[in-house]
Write an enzyme that holds these catalytic residues in place. Structure first.
Site, PDB file in Angstrom:
ATOM      1  CG  HIS A 136      -0.625   0.092   2.384  1.00  0.00           C
ATOM      2  ND1 HIS A 136      -0.218   1.311   3.031  1.00  0.00           N
ATOM      3  CD2 HIS A 136      -0.277  -0.875   3.588  1.00  0.00           C
ATOM      4  CE1 HIS A 136       0.048   1.087   4.395  1.00  0.00           C
ATOM      5  NE2 HIS A 136       0.246  -0.395   4.700  1.00  0.00           N
TER       6      HIS A 136
ATOM      7  CG  ASP B 170       2.517   0.178   7.520  1.00  0.00           C
ATOM      8  OD1 ASP B 170       2.272  -0.354   6.669  1.00  0.00           O
ATOM      9  OD2 ASP B 170       1.601   0.489   8.748  1.00  0.00           O
TER      10      ASP B 170
ATOM     11  CD  GLU C  27      -3.589  -1.431   5.608  1.00  0.00           C
ATOM     12  OE1 GLU C  27      -4.168  -2.345   6.181  1.00  0.00           O
ATOM     13  OE2 GLU C  27      -3.056  -0.486   6.062  1.00  0.00           O
ATOM     14  CD  GLU C  28      -1.676   2.111   7.587  1.00  0.00           C
ATOM     15  OE1 GLU C  28      -2.435   1.889   8.436  1.00  0.00           O
ATOM     16  OE2 GLU C  28      -0.390   1.838   7.324  1.00  0.00           O
TER      17      GLU C  28
ATOM     18  CG  ASP D  73       0.747  -3.790   4.993  1.00  0.00           C
ATOM     19  OD1 ASP D  73       1.542  -3.127   5.405  1.00  0.00           O
ATOM     20  OD2 ASP D  73      -0.507  -3.693   5.122  1.00  0.00           O
TER      21      ASP D  73
ATOM     22  CG  HIS E 142       0.616   2.972  12.356  1.00  0.00           C
ATOM     23  ND1 HIS E 142      -0.629   2.193  12.559  1.00  0.00           N
ATOM     24  CD2 HIS E 142       1.037   2.167  11.094  1.00  0.00           C
ATOM     25  CE1 HIS E 142      -0.883   1.448  11.473  1.00  0.00           C
ATOM     26  NE2 HIS E 142      -0.172   1.514  10.690  1.00  0.00           N
TER      27      HIS E 142
HETATM   28 ZN    ZN Z   1      -0.265   0.705   8.858  1.00  0.00          ZN
HETATM   29 ZN    ZN Z   2       0.676  -1.487   6.379  1.00  0.00          ZN
END
Ligand code: ZN
Ligand code: ZN
Length: 457
Positions: A270, A282, A315-316, A342, A414
Site C-alpha cells: 500500500h 509500512d 489501506e490505513e 505489508d 505508525h
Molecule cells: Zn499500517
Molecule cells: Zn500497512
C-alpha cells in the site's frame, strides 16, 4: 543399495522429470540469485520515503505519491500503467497536545487516532479512569465513565509473527467507541508498540464522537503510577477534520505475459501511510519488494502469464481493497493468485500456499529455490492474505501468505521512527528473492490453484 547407486537413481529421476519443471527450477534459482544482489527495491523505498514522505489518504502528499507511482512504474519498464480513482472517508490531524494538570504537571506525548473528534476550542480537562487491561474497560457498566477521560494501558507483547497485534488491536480500533458508550469524554490508549521510546504510535479507530489518542509507552506507565496515588486530571487539546469523500487512487502497472496475457498474478503493497514517520516499513517496503520482484521475475526471459503490481492507495484508512474489487470484479476468474506485502522489511521465514498446491511441479520448483533463503513452506493453507487483497479473496481469488519476521516491526509501526534507516537492505533483498522466485514459477507454468484446491478437498 550402495550410495553411488542411490545417487544414480536420484539423478535418473531428476532427468525423467518434465523439461518445463527443470526449466522452472533453473529459472527460479536464477531470478533468486539476481534479486539478492539487485538494488531496485532499496532504490524504490529510498525514492518514495525521500521524495514523497508520509502519505495520508486525501492529502496533497498522496497526490504526489500517485504521480510518483506512475512515474516509477514507467521508469522500471511496466506497461498498462493506470490510475484507478475512488473516494473514501479520510481524517486529517490538526494541532494536538495533552498534559497532566494535577496532582503534578507533566507533558504527555500523544498522537491522535484516525477518526478522533476534536476537543472544544481551548481543550477539555477531566479526571481520568485508568484500566490496565482492555477487558477492565469493557467490564464497566454504561454511563459509569460519565465526564471522565478513559485510559487503557494494556501492553503489547513482542512476537516474531506479529500475532500480538491481533490480540491488542481492539483497544485502539474499538476502545474509543466503547469508552464513549460508557459516557467518557475522551480516550487515551497505550500505543500498540513493542518499544520503550517516548514516541506514540497512531492508527485507525472507529469514529466515536470523542477525542481519542495514543500515549507513548512511558507516558502510559506514568499515568499508571500517578493513578495509583489518587485522582489525576488531564487536559486534552486536539483539533482535526475529516472528509467523507476524499479522492484516493489504486495505481497499477503490469509486465504482460506473452502466451496467456489474460491470466494475471496480482500482488502489491500500500502506497498510503500514517503521518508521523515516512511510511518506510509500512509500507514503502511492500511497494519496493513487490515492484522489484515483478521486474526481476521477468529478467530471465518473457513470462507466459501477466504479473500485475498494484500500489493500493488507502489501506490505513480503508477503501482501497473494496475499490480494487469493484473496479476489477469481472476479471477475478482470470486472476491466478493474489499476494500482498505489508508486514515490514524483515526477512521471510515461512510461506503458506493455497491448499493442494505444494506438490505441483511449479511449487516444487519454487520450494527448491527457497532452500538457500532459509524459508520453509508450511503444511497448512493461508488463513488471511492481507487487508488490500481481502476483497479479491472474498470474491474467490486464490492467495498466498508470506510470513516475515515481525519481531521489530511494532517498534516502528505508525510512529515517527518508521523511517528508511530501519530497513535492512539484505533483508529487503531476501524478500524480493522469495517473491521473484514465486512469480517466476507461477507466471511460467500452468498451475491452476483453484483446480488444485478442489482436488485437495
Ligand atoms: Zn499500517
Ligand atoms: Zn500497512
Amino acid at each position: 543399495m550402495r550410495m553411488t547407486t542411490i545417487f544414480a537413481a536420484a539423478a535418473l529421476a531428476v532427468l525423467a522429470a518434465p523439461a518445463f519443471a527443470q526449466d522452472l527450477v533453473a529459472g527460479a534459482a536464477q531470478v533468486r540469485d539476481r534479486a539478492l544482489t539487485d538494488g531496485t527495491a532499496w532504490a524504490v523505498a529510498e525514492s518514495l520515503t525521500t521524495e514523497v514522505g508520509p502519505r495520508m489518504t486525501g492529502s496533497p502528499a498522496m497526490e504526489r505519491g500517485r504521480d510518483w507511482a506512475v512515474a516509477k512504474f514507467r521508469e522500471l519498464g511496466f506497461t498498462n500503467v493506470r490510475v484507478e480513482r475512488f473516494t473514501t472517508p479520510a481524517w486529517f490531524r490538526g494541532p494536538e497536545s495533552a498534559e497532566v494538570v494535577g496532582p503534578a504537571p507533566h507533558k504527555l506525548h500523544i498522537l491522535g487516532l484516525g477518526n478522533s473528534a476534536s476537543t472544544p476550542k481551548g481543550g477539555l480537562t477531566a479526571e481520568i479512569a485508568l484500566f490496565r487491561s482492555y477487558q477492565e474497560l469493557l467490564d464497566q457498566p454504561e454511563g459509569s465513565l460519565k465526564g471522565k477521560i478513559a485510559v487503557v494501558t494494556q501492553r503489547m507483547p513482542r512476537t516474531q509473527d506479529g500475532s500480538s497485534y491481533g490480540f491488542v488491536n481492539a483497544q485502539r480500533t474499538q476502545g474509543p467507541r466503547e469508552a464513549a458508550r460508557r459516557g467518557a469524554v475522551g480516550y487515551l490508549v497505550r500505543s500498540l508498540s513493542t518499544d520503550d521510546t517516548r514516541l506514540p504510535h497512531t492508527g485507525g479507530a472507529q469514529a466515536a464522537g470523542i477525542p481519542a489518542a495514543a500515549l507513548s509507552p512511558p507516558d502510559a506507565e506514568l499515568l499508571e503510577n500517578l493513578a495509583r496515588r489518587g485522582a489525576v486530571r488531564v487536559k486534552l487539546d486536539m483539533q482535526s477534520r475529516s472528509d467523507p469523500k476524499a479522492p484516493a487512487y489504486n495505481i497499477v502497472g503490469e509486465i504482460r505475459g506473452t502466451e496467456r496475457p489474460d491470466e494475471v498474478i496480482v500482488l502489491g503493497g500500500h502506497l498510503d501511510s500514517w503521518d508521523p514517520g515516512t511510511g518506510a516499513v509500512d509500507d514503502a517496503a511492500g511497494i519496493a519488494i513487490t515492484t522489484a520482484a515483478a521486474k526481476l521475475a521477468a529478467s530471465a526471459g518473457p513470462l507466459k502469464r501477466t504479473i500485475r503490481v498494484v500500489m493500493w492507495g488507502s489501506e490505513e484508512q480503508g477503501g482501497s481493497s473494496g475499490a480494487y474489487l469493484a473496479a476489477n470484479r469481472a476479471e477475478v476468474p482470470k486472476m491466478i493468485v493474489a499476494g500482498e506485502s505489508d508486514s515490514g522489511a524483515g526477512r521471510v521465514y515461512s510461506i503458506a500456499l493455497p491448499a493442494g498446491s505444494r506438490s505441483h511441479p511449479a511449487m516444487k520448483a519454487f520450494e527448491a529455490a527457497l532452500v538457500p533463503l532459509k524459508v520453509v513452506v508450511r503444511r497448512e493453507a493461508p488463513q488471511s492474505g492481507g487487508a488490500d487483497i481481502a476483497g479479491l479473496i472474498s470474491a474467490g481469488t486464490p492467495f498466498v501468505d508470506f510470513n516475515q519476521d515481525m519481531s521489530r516491526y511494532f517498534d516502528l509501526h505508525h510512529a515517527a521512527d518508521d523511517t528508511l534507516d530501519k530497513i535492512d537492505p539484505a533483508e529487503l533483498s531476501q524478500n524480493v528473492a522469495v517473491w521473484a522466485a514465486f512469480l517466476y514459477t507461477v507466471a511460467n507454468s500452468d498451475i491452476d490453484f483453484r483446480q488444485l484446491a478442489k482436488e485437495a478437498k
